[in-house]
Write an enzyme that holds these catalytic residues in place. Structure first.
Site, PDB file in Angstrom:
ATOM      1  N   CYS A   2       1.331  -8.574  12.072  1.00 45.14           N
ATOM      2  CA  CYS A   2       1.099  -8.934  14.285  1.00 45.14           C
ATOM      3  C   CYS A   2       0.098  -9.728  13.988  1.00 45.14           C
ATOM      4  O   CYS A   2       0.231 -10.410  15.559  1.00 45.14           O
ATOM      5  CB  CYS A   2       0.284  -7.260  14.702  1.00 45.14           C
ATOM      6  SG  CYS A   2       1.920  -5.601  14.779  1.00 45.14           S
ATOM      7  N   ARG A  60       0.945  -1.374  -0.217  1.00 46.09           N
ATOM      8  CA  ARG A  60       0.452   0.583   0.094  1.00 46.09           C
ATOM      9  C   ARG A  60       0.840   1.245  -0.170  1.00 46.09           C
ATOM     10  O   ARG A  60       2.113   1.075   0.556  1.00 46.09           O
ATOM     11  CB  ARG A  60      -1.203   0.166   1.112  1.00 46.09           C
ATOM     12  CG  ARG A  60      -1.917  -1.024   1.363  1.00 46.09           C
ATOM     13  CD  ARG A  60      -2.648  -0.776   2.027  1.00 46.09           C
ATOM     14  NE  ARG A  60      -2.555  -1.573   3.501  1.00 46.09           N
ATOM     15  CZ  ARG A  60      -1.329  -0.646   4.418  1.00 46.09           C
ATOM     16  NH1 ARG A  60      -1.825   0.871   4.173  1.00 46.09           N
ATOM     17  NH2 ARG A  60      -1.340  -1.483   5.267  1.00 46.09           N
ATOM     18  N   HIS A  98     -10.892  -2.593  11.754  1.00 45.96           N
ATOM     19  CA  HIS A  98     -10.099  -3.366  11.324  1.00 45.96           C
ATOM     20  C   HIS A  98      -9.283  -4.185  12.232  1.00 45.96           C
ATOM     21  O   HIS A  98      -8.749  -4.323  13.019  1.00 45.96           O
ATOM     22  CB  HIS A  98      -8.411  -2.618  10.660  1.00 45.96           C
ATOM     23  CG  HIS A  98      -7.547  -3.152  10.263  1.00 45.96           C
ATOM     24  ND1 HIS A  98      -5.735  -2.867  10.667  1.00 45.96           N
ATOM     25  CD2 HIS A  98      -7.296  -4.166   9.009  1.00 45.96           C
ATOM     26  CE1 HIS A  98      -4.625  -3.421   9.603  1.00 45.96           C
ATOM     27  NE2 HIS A  98      -5.976  -4.440   8.944  1.00 45.96           N
ATOM     28  N   SER A 112      -1.054  -3.888  10.419  1.00 45.58           N
ATOM     29  CA  SER A 112      -0.923  -5.380   9.556  1.00 45.58           C
ATOM     30  C   SER A 112       0.199  -5.844  10.142  1.00 45.58           C
ATOM     31  O   SER A 112       1.454  -5.364  11.383  1.00 45.58           O
ATOM     32  CB  SER A 112      -0.975  -4.194   8.344  1.00 45.58           C
ATOM     33  OG  SER A 112      -1.373  -3.045   8.705  1.00 45.58           O
ATOM     34  N   ARG A 167       2.363 -11.967  -0.650  1.00 42.97           N
ATOM     35  CA  ARG A 167       1.436 -12.309  -0.613  1.00 42.97           C
ATOM     36  C   ARG A 167       0.306 -13.285  -0.530  1.00 42.97           C
ATOM     37  O   ARG A 167       0.349 -14.361  -1.822  1.00 42.97           O
ATOM     38  CB  ARG A 167      -0.745 -11.443  -0.553  1.00 42.97           C
ATOM     39  CG  ARG A 167       0.057  -9.728   0.209  1.00 42.97           C
ATOM     40  CD  ARG A 167      -0.413 -10.153   1.201  1.00 42.97           C
ATOM     41  NE  ARG A 167       0.211  -8.865   1.738  1.00 42.97           N
ATOM     42  CZ  ARG A 167      -0.663  -7.862   2.766  1.00 42.97           C
ATOM     43  NH1 ARG A 167      -1.340  -8.865   3.340  1.00 42.97           N
ATOM     44  NH2 ARG A 167      -0.787  -7.071   3.394  1.00 42.97           N
ATOM     45  N   ASP A 218      -9.546  -9.716   8.758  1.00 38.70           N
ATOM     46  CA  ASP A 218      -8.921  -9.143   8.534  1.00 38.70           C
ATOM     47  C   ASP A 218     -10.003  -7.294   8.797  1.00 38.70           C
ATOM     48  O   ASP A 218      -9.669  -6.315   8.947  1.00 38.70           O
ATOM     49  CB  ASP A 218      -8.318  -8.462   6.718  1.00 38.70           C
ATOM     50  CG  ASP A 218      -7.678  -7.261   6.703  1.00 38.70           C
ATOM     51  OD1 ASP A 218      -6.550  -6.466   7.701  1.00 38.70           O
ATOM     52  OD2 ASP A 218      -7.670  -6.659   6.159  1.00 38.70           O
ATOM     53  N   TYR A 278      -1.431  -3.652  -6.844  1.00 37.91           N
ATOM     54  CA  TYR A 278      -1.306  -4.347  -5.037  1.00 37.91           C
ATOM     55  C   TYR A 278      -2.210  -3.806  -4.889  1.00 37.91           C
ATOM     56  O   TYR A 278      -3.414  -2.973  -4.582  1.00 37.91           O
ATOM     57  CB  TYR A 278      -0.522  -3.193  -3.942  1.00 37.91           C
ATOM     58  CG  TYR A 278      -0.573  -3.871  -3.218  1.00 37.91           C
ATOM     59  CD1 TYR A 278       0.424  -5.377  -2.542  1.00 37.91           C
ATOM     60  CD2 TYR A 278      -1.099  -3.154  -1.984  1.00 37.91           C
ATOM     61  CE1 TYR A 278       0.124  -5.878  -1.776  1.00 37.91           C
ATOM     62  CE2 TYR A 278      -0.993  -3.509  -0.431  1.00 37.91           C
ATOM     63  CZ  TYR A 278      -0.401  -5.568  -0.486  1.00 37.91           C
ATOM     64  OH  TYR A 278      -0.232  -5.534   0.538  1.00 37.91           O
ATOM     65  N   LYS A 308      -9.877  -2.058   1.959  1.00 41.10           N
ATOM     66  CA  LYS A 308      -9.000  -0.865   2.351  1.00 41.10           C
ATOM     67  C   LYS A 308     -10.679   0.641   1.895  1.00 41.10           C
ATOM     68  O   LYS A 308     -10.327   1.123   2.778  1.00 41.10           O
ATOM     69  CB  LYS A 308      -7.573  -0.721   2.528  1.00 41.10           C
ATOM     70  CG  LYS A 308      -7.128  -2.224   2.773  1.00 41.10           C
ATOM     71  CD  LYS A 308      -7.429  -2.888   4.219  1.00 41.10           C
ATOM     72  CE  LYS A 308      -5.880  -3.694   4.813  1.00 41.10           C
ATOM     73  NZ  LYS A 308      -6.324  -3.780   5.838  1.00 41.10           N
TER      74      LYS A 308
HETATM   75  C1  OXD Z   1      -2.979  -4.956   5.685  1.00 39.08           C
HETATM   76  C2  OXD Z   1      -3.669  -5.839   4.710  1.00 39.08           C
HETATM   77  O1  OXD Z   1      -2.148  -4.108   5.227  1.00 39.08           O
HETATM   78  O2  OXD Z   1      -4.908  -6.376   5.655  1.00 39.08           O
HETATM   79  O3  OXD Z   1      -3.353  -4.387   6.572  1.00 39.08           O
HETATM   80  O4  OXD Z   1      -2.535  -5.743   3.836  1.00 39.08           O
HETATM   81 MN    MN Z   2      -5.511  -5.766   7.406  1.00 42.11          MN
END
Ligand code: OXD
Ligand code: MN
Length: 568
Positions: A254, A73, A230, A252, A374, A277, A201, A210
């Site tokens: 974690c 991002r 989130h 993100s 990913r 998410d 992306y 998002k």
């Molecule tokens: C983030 C994702 O960046 O879920 O939080 O991709």
């Molecule tokens: Mn996320």
């Protein structure tokens, strides 16, 4: 007569001038056709968009390599365009909506020439859920179209739901020239519109995720009285078959996906993974809070995913029921045509190429898979206990506002150990001023007859040697079990300035051998070490000026007083 949807699509076509328009139905057959086009016709940086991998161990698998400048991002190129800057707050980049529209119109003009425009009607949320929203995105990327089919519910149900109504969320996306200088992700909350160009992306290009389900939806939620968060959502089934639900916010990278898919090390417990998410939280008719996952798939980080850290993810990837699984920017074992990343189980394959297609072996100092490659609470080494229950909703909101995570060497060039404040894990995703967002959380609390209990968790506390004290992963069930026992009133807790923590005897440690003194360290509150943390929280809160609610300041002062009293 064109419907509002048809009319809107027509307008986008006039602007972007594609050679063809294809309305997507979200079927598997269609995904197969788009993947074929991505294998044979479309190229990114000279590489085919998709490469078929071997079905032997990884069924229905395709590798996608992005442009090397397009791997994450881009928060600096992401804008929220409210009519006035104050509404965007200090937590967002802001541009005047008129200026932003003009800018984007120029960039989109003719950008799909010679290409196909895919029109994707989709739902965020289950089509039968009263909380679901109908949306449409156009794109010129097969990778984005196939990914949207994985992540959302695409096709007829969304079309039916929109019908002749003008009320749908709009997304316009083009990969443009994949040029960072011409890359923008613009949000127009007043119009339920996102315009994104120059990136393929996930978080920049799958506009349901998002951009809509968090940034725009947080604004809708503020108006309508709900929360877009989130958060993962999971059900924990105990040995009696009773399921309790948890929604959890962690920044993100974690471990949200690992926690959502946890495999219990305590016998008799079973996890229902509902989302990893995003959660939309609404107050139900009974005054309780209900969560739905607006997404329908996973977009998780590959490195570190293994049978040890997330056995259910590895099993999911190896299951041939899903079509397709996309591996983005992982390494490739060219002998067996299988994906590979750092941390995957087994030997390192002998013939590997890295995410950019260069030969790679263990002697390299570079990573084979991009660290953010990913398929799919913050990390705090000190101060924050393994688990603590908030005294009440307001205190819980305060805990969320002061959340932060330590920057790790792998994640950033910033000083290791520095804490990045990330309230509610929403810093990059809240579509309006976060001070007002905290106020909205407090208001939601006032409207609930039966608010849920709120907990803070921290799996990452370290000992004097810098080693993690808590084993994490499947053993996190032990913490969830305590939380659920608290919710059902089965165990007591000990009061500390930070909240209510378990007595070590109440943690189910069956089958785990950690000395009691070590466990106690996980819950230690050392008031003398809180000076700097309090100063940092205060400084952070001040960035929100008068929009920071009084109640949050009151919680801050109450914490400072309790810590001071505990020193004596
Ligand atoms: C983030 C994702 O960046 O879920 O939080 O991709
Ligand atoms: Mn996320």
């Amino acid at each position: 007569m064109l419907t509002p949807l048809e009319h809107w699509v027509e307008e986008q076509a006039q602007l972007t001038k594609p050679a063809r328009i294809r309305w997507c139905d979200g079927s598997e057959q269609e995904a197969r056709e788009l993947i074929e086009i991505g294998i044979r016709e479309e190229k990114i940086n000279g590489n085919p968009v998709f490469t078929k991998l071997s079905d032997r161990n990884w069924p229905n698998a395709y590798l996608h390599r992005s442009h090397p400048n397009d791997v994450a991002r881009t928060e600096q190129l992401t804008f929220v365009c409210h009519p006035d800057k104050a509404t965007a707050g200090p937590n967002n980049n802001w541009m005047d909506p008129k200026e932003a529209r003009e800018k984007m119109k120029k960039l989109f003009d003719g950008c799909m020439k010679g290409r196909t425009m895919y029109v994707m009607p989709y739902m965020m949320g289950h089509p039968k859920s009263p909380y679901a929203k109908a949306c449409v995105q156009v794109t010129d990327s097969t990778y984005v179209a196939v990914s949207m089919r994985i992540m959302t519910r695409m096709g007829k149900e969304a079309l039916d739901r929109i019908g002749k109504s003008p009320d749908f969320v709009r997304g316009i996306h083009s990969i443009g020239e994949l040029d960072i200088g011409r890359r923008f992700i613009m949000h127009f909350p007043q119009d339920n519109l996102v315009m994104s160009i120059g990136s393929g992306y996930g978080g920049n290009a799958l506009l349901g995720k998002k951009c809509f389900a968090l940034r725009i939806a947080s604004c809708i939620g503020q108006r309508e009285g709900w929360l877009a968060e989130h958060m993962l959502i999971m059900g924990v089934q105990d040995p009696h078959g009773r399921v309790s639900h948890i929604a959890a916010a962690l920044p993100s990278a974690c471990g949200k996906t690992n926690l959502a898919m946890l495999q219990s090390t305590l016998p008799g417990y079973k996890i229902w993974t509902i989302g990893d998410d995003i959660a939309w939280l609404n107050i139900g008719p009974d005054g309780r809070l209900y969560a739905i996952n607006p997404e329908a798939g996973f977009f998780g980080v590959a490195p570190g995913t293994s049978l040890k850290t997330n056995p259910n993810m590895v099993k999911t990837l190896k299951n041939d029921k899903f079509f397709p699984t996309l591996y983005t920017n992982t390494g490739l074992d060219t002998e067996n045509m299988e994906p590979w990343w750092e941390g995957l189980d087994g030997e390192v394959p002998s013939k590997l190429i890295d995410w950019q297609g260069h030969a790679w072996d263990k002697s390299r100092t570079t990573k084979c898979a991009h660290p953010n490659s990913r398929l799919f609470g913050g990390k705090r080494a000190h101060l924050i206990p393994l688990v603590a229950e908030a005294f009440n909703w307001q205190h819980g909101v305060f805990i969320g506002t002061r959340m932060g995570s330590e920057i790790t060497a792998a994640a950033s060039a910033l000083t290791v150990g520095t804490v990045r404040r990330d309230p509610m894990a929403m810093l990059p995703f809240c579509g309006y001023n976060m001070g007002e967002y905290f106020g909205h959380w407090l208001d939601i609390g006032k409207k609930m007859k039966n608010p849920p209990k709120v907990y803070s968790i921290n799996w990452f506390r370290t000992d004097e040697n810098g080693k993690f004290v808590w084993p994490g992963f499947g053993d996190n069930i032990r913490v969830l079990k305590w939380i659920i026992d608290r919710v059902h009133g089965h165990v007591d807790a000990r009061e500390t300035p930070l909240g209510l923590v378990p007595a070590v005897k109440d943690l189910d440690m069956t089958g785990l051998d950690i000395p009691k003194e070590k466990l106690e360290k996980l819950f230690e509150v050392k008031p003398e070490e809180w000076g700097q943390e309090l100063a940092e929280i205060e400084q952070y809160f001040k960035t929100f000026g008068d929009t920071l609610p009084e109640a949050i300041w009151a919680e801050y002062h109450s914490l400072a007083e309790k810590l001071a009293a505990a020193k004596h």
